[in-house]
Design an enzyme around this catalytic site. Structure first.
Site, mmCIF file in Angstrom:
data_model
loop_
_atom_site.group_PDB
_atom_site.id
_atom_site.type_symbol
_atom_site.label_atom_id
_atom_site.label_comp_id
_atom_site.label_asym_id
_atom_site.label_seq_id
_atom_site.Cartn_x
_atom_site.Cartn_y
_atom_site.Cartn_z
ATOM 1 N N TYR A 106 50.504 54.319 49.754
ATOM 2 C CA TYR A 106 50.767 53.012 49.127
ATOM 3 C C TYR A 106 50.767 51.911 50.198
ATOM 4 O O TYR A 106 50.390 50.774 49.940
ATOM 5 C CB TYR A 106 52.083 53.040 48.343
ATOM 6 C CG TYR A 106 52.193 51.945 47.307
ATOM 7 C CD1 TYR A 106 51.294 51.879 46.242
ATOM 8 C CD2 TYR A 106 53.188 50.978 47.393
ATOM 9 C CE1 TYR A 106 51.386 50.868 45.289
ATOM 10 C CE2 TYR A 106 53.295 49.968 46.452
ATOM 11 C CZ TYR A 106 52.385 49.921 45.403
ATOM 12 O OH TYR A 106 52.484 48.918 44.472
ATOM 13 N N LYS A 151 54.937 44.561 47.851
ATOM 14 C CA LYS A 151 55.927 44.647 46.766
ATOM 15 C C LYS A 151 57.324 44.278 47.253
ATOM 16 O O LYS A 151 58.122 43.706 46.498
ATOM 17 C CB LYS A 151 55.923 46.041 46.130
ATOM 18 C CG LYS A 151 54.649 46.383 45.337
ATOM 19 C CD LYS A 151 54.360 45.401 44.215
ATOM 20 C CE LYS A 151 53.326 45.948 43.233
ATOM 21 N NZ LYS A 151 52.898 44.917 42.256
HETATM 22 P P1 NAD Z 1 45.596 47.006 35.854
HETATM 23 O O1 NAD Z 1 44.457 47.370 36.726
HETATM 24 O O2 NAD Z 1 45.439 47.156 34.415
HETATM 25 O O3 NAD Z 1 46.097 45.535 36.186
HETATM 26 C C1 NAD Z 1 45.972 44.946 37.460
HETATM 27 C C2 NAD Z 1 45.475 43.550 37.229
HETATM 28 O O4 NAD Z 1 45.437 42.801 38.442
HETATM 29 C C3 NAD Z 1 44.053 43.511 36.641
HETATM 30 O O5 NAD Z 1 44.062 42.829 35.425
HETATM 31 C C4 NAD Z 1 43.265 42.748 37.689
HETATM 32 O O6 NAD Z 1 42.249 41.943 37.137
HETATM 33 C C5 NAD Z 1 44.371 41.907 38.308
HETATM 34 N N1 NAD Z 1 44.001 41.325 39.592
HETATM 35 C C6 NAD Z 1 43.756 41.936 40.778
HETATM 36 N N2 NAD Z 1 43.383 41.039 41.716
HETATM 37 C C7 NAD Z 1 43.392 39.819 41.100
HETATM 38 C C8 NAD Z 1 43.090 38.494 41.521
HETATM 39 N N3 NAD Z 1 42.678 38.219 42.767
HETATM 40 N N4 NAD Z 1 43.209 37.484 40.618
HETATM 41 C C9 NAD Z 1 43.601 37.744 39.349
HETATM 42 N N5 NAD Z 1 43.886 38.966 38.888
HETATM 43 C C10 NAD Z 1 43.789 39.997 39.760
HETATM 44 O O7 NAD Z 1 46.812 47.916 36.394
HETATM 45 P P2 NAD Z 1 48.378 47.908 36.076
HETATM 46 O O8 NAD Z 1 48.859 49.228 36.550
HETATM 47 O O9 NAD Z 1 48.626 47.480 34.696
HETATM 48 O O10 NAD Z 1 48.933 46.824 37.116
HETATM 49 C C11 NAD Z 1 49.718 45.717 36.725
HETATM 50 C C12 NAD Z 1 50.887 45.547 37.686
HETATM 51 O O11 NAD Z 1 51.778 46.655 37.548
HETATM 52 C C13 NAD Z 1 50.518 45.474 39.165
HETATM 53 O O12 NAD Z 1 51.314 44.498 39.810
HETATM 54 C C14 NAD Z 1 50.900 46.838 39.662
HETATM 55 O O13 NAD Z 1 51.213 46.820 41.045
HETATM 56 C C15 NAD Z 1 52.128 47.093 38.835
HETATM 57 N N6 NAD Z 1 52.566 48.491 38.759
HETATM 58 C C16 NAD Z 1 51.695 49.462 38.358
HETATM 59 C C17 NAD Z 1 52.132 50.788 38.298
HETATM 60 C C18 NAD Z 1 51.200 51.898 37.896
HETATM 61 O O14 NAD Z 1 51.460 53.050 38.250
HETATM 62 N N7 NAD Z 1 50.140 51.633 37.148
HETATM 63 C C19 NAD Z 1 53.470 51.103 38.637
HETATM 64 C C20 NAD Z 1 54.325 50.074 39.022
HETATM 65 C C21 NAD Z 1 53.869 48.766 39.085
HETATM 66 O O1 0WE Z 2 50.578 48.880 42.476
HETATM 67 C C1 0WE Z 2 49.903 49.850 42.236
HETATM 68 C C2 0WE Z 2 48.421 49.851 42.535
HETATM 69 C C3 0WE Z 2 47.878 48.499 42.861
HETATM 70 C C4 0WE Z 2 46.502 48.529 43.464
HETATM 71 C C5 0WE Z 2 45.512 49.401 43.054
HETATM 72 C C6 0WE Z 2 44.259 49.363 43.639
HETATM 73 C C7 0WE Z 2 43.175 50.338 43.278
HETATM 74 C C8 0WE Z 2 41.793 49.788 43.560
HETATM 75 C C9 0WE Z 2 46.222 47.636 44.462
HETATM 76 N N1 0WE Z 2 45.002 47.580 45.053
HETATM 77 C C10 0WE Z 2 44.029 48.417 44.647
HETATM 78 N N2 0WE Z 2 42.811 48.325 45.252
HETATM 79 C C11 0WE Z 2 41.717 49.005 44.825
HETATM 80 O O2 0WE Z 2 40.640 48.942 45.457
HETATM 81 N N3 0WE Z 2 50.515 50.980 41.716
HETATM 82 C C12 0WE Z 2 51.950 50.998 41.633
HETATM 83 C C13 0WE Z 2 49.793 52.201 41.334
HETATM 84 C C14 0WE Z 2 49.722 53.083 42.534
HETATM 85 O O3 0WE Z 2 48.762 52.888 43.475
HETATM 86 C C15 0WE Z 2 49.001 53.812 44.491
HETATM 87 C C16 0WE Z 2 50.121 54.592 44.156
HETATM 88 C C17 0WE Z 2 50.583 54.110 42.903
HETATM 89 C C18 0WE Z 2 51.769 54.612 42.147
HETATM 90 C C19 0WE Z 2 48.325 54.009 45.674
HETATM 91 C C20 0WE Z 2 48.746 55.028 46.550
HETATM 92 C C21 0WE Z 2 49.855 55.796 46.231
HETATM 93 C C22 0WE Z 2 50.563 55.584 45.027
#
Ligand code: NAD
Ligand code: 0WE
Length: 276
Positions: A164, A171
């Site tokens: 991560y 974060k």
């Molecule tokens: P997702 O891919 O559906 O959403 C991520 C969004 O970020 C996308 O809509 C993408 O277009 C947007 N984004 C990235 N770069 C951008 C930019 N420069 N300008 C505008 N938009 C941009 O994935 P998600 O898991 O729904 O992620 C949403 C949030 O939840 C993120 O902040 C992620 O860190 C957080 N989160 C995700 C998880 C997980 O496991 N999926 C867990 C905890 C927190």
């Molecule tokens: O916040 C996230 C992921 C956000 C994210 C995901 C990507 C994938 C594609 C940010 N940058 C990128 N760049 C890319 O090119 N999460 C909480 C989901 C997540 O991502 C991980 C996790 C978990 C959980 C990455 C490594 C280890 C655990």
């Protein structure tokens, strides 16, 4: 995900807000949007670039929204245009959902100290943390007193999660920003909170090298012995963005099946998670 039932109600009746971060139907922001819409909220959406417009447009339409703005958060002109659109359409808004994160793929693997570049660090912090400060400031300028903002974070801010890496640092900055924003906007009764979700299968979680291991381990170690349901995240967002959340601000609320509370997983669950 549990049966996707969004009971209708009036918790968000008369409230209007912006959802940033829907990429597709699996996005956490989309679960939140449906929950808010089912409670009577009027929504506007941003999407990142033309490729995602085709995905977001029908989703927005399905909750009665025709307000969509192309908005890359690193583009000041698009940020200006987005909030100007809201001002022109509604005058004032009541809430903001920020669900945006990004770090270069090369930054999310292997050694943090070896692989984190200056540009990688800057861009991850810019897109994943500063964007909430920026959107929050712009939103606050057109927000009714008594408004609310929510962002999405992850445990990697508090503890080391393999790969991560710089996203964990981003974060941590996002959660600290949440507290400072809460202090600044508190006198106007605008509340600012973060939801720390456990791993959920979305686009952003796809293609994580260790994905299979992570979901198995999280399920085994969580108090609930299960992975995080996006419905729980949507429910928490509804609480924080509605008047149910009165007096709650500056908080990072974990919705992760209790994973954050566990110091050591049950032996049998851990063994099972390591098999297969
Ligand atoms: P997702 O891919 O559906 O959403 C991520 C969004 O970020 C996308 O809509 C993408 O277009 C947007 N984004 C990235 N770069 C951008 C930019 N420069 N300008 C505008 N938009 C941009 O994935 P998600 O898991 O729904 O992620 C949403 C949030 O939840 C993120 O902040 C992620 O860190 C957080 N989160 C995700 C998880 C997980 O496991 N999926 C867990 C905890 C927190
Ligand atoms: O916040 C996230 C992921 C956000 C994210 C995901 C990507 C994938 C594609 C940010 N940058 C990128 N760049 C890319 O090119 N999460 C909480 C989901 C997540 O991502 C991980 C996790 C978990 C959980 C990455 C490594 C280890 C655990």
């Amino acid at each position: 995900m549990a049966e996707q039932i969004f009971p209708t109600g009036t918790l968000m009746a008369g409230k209007r807000g912006l959802i940033m971060g829907v990429a597709n139907k699996n996005s956490i922001a989309w679960a939140i949007a449906r929950q808010l819409a089912a409670q009577g909220a009027e929504l506007a959406f941003t999407y990142q670039g033309d490729k995602l417009k085709r995905r977001v447009e029908p989703l927005a339409a399905s909750v009665g929204s025709d307000t969509l703005c192309d908005c890359d958060v690193t583009n000041d002109a698009q940020m200006d245009a987005t909030f100007q659109t809201l001002k022109d359409k509604w005058g004032k808004i009541d809430f903001l959902v920020h669900a945006i994160a990004f770090a270069g793929k090369d930054q999310l693997a292997g050694s943090f100290i070896e692989n984190t570049t200056r540009d990688g660090f800057k861009s991850a912090l810019d897109i994943s943390a500063y964007s909430f400060v920026d959107a929050g400031r712009r939103a606050s300028e057109i927000m009714n007193d008594g408004g609310a903002m929510v962002t999405l974070t992850y445990l990697g801010s508090e503890r080391v999660i393999p790969n991560y890496n710089v996203m964990g640092v981003a974060k941590a900055a996002l959660e600290a920003s949440t507290r400072y924003m809460a202090a600044d906007l508190g006198p106007r009764q605008i509340r600012v909170n973060a939801i720390s979700a456990g791993p959920i299968k979305t686009l952003a979680a796809a293609g994580i090298g260790s994905g299979r291991h992570m979901f198995r381990f999280n399920k085994a170690a969580a108090a609930t012995q299960d992975n995080t349901d996006p419905m729980g995240v949507a429910g928490a967002a509804l609480y924080l963005l509605s008047d149910l959340g009165l007096s709650c601000t500056g908080e990072t609320h974990h919705v992760d099946g209790g994973f954050h509370a566990i110091g050591m997983p049950q032996e049998d669950a851990l063994k099972a998670s390591m098999e297969g």
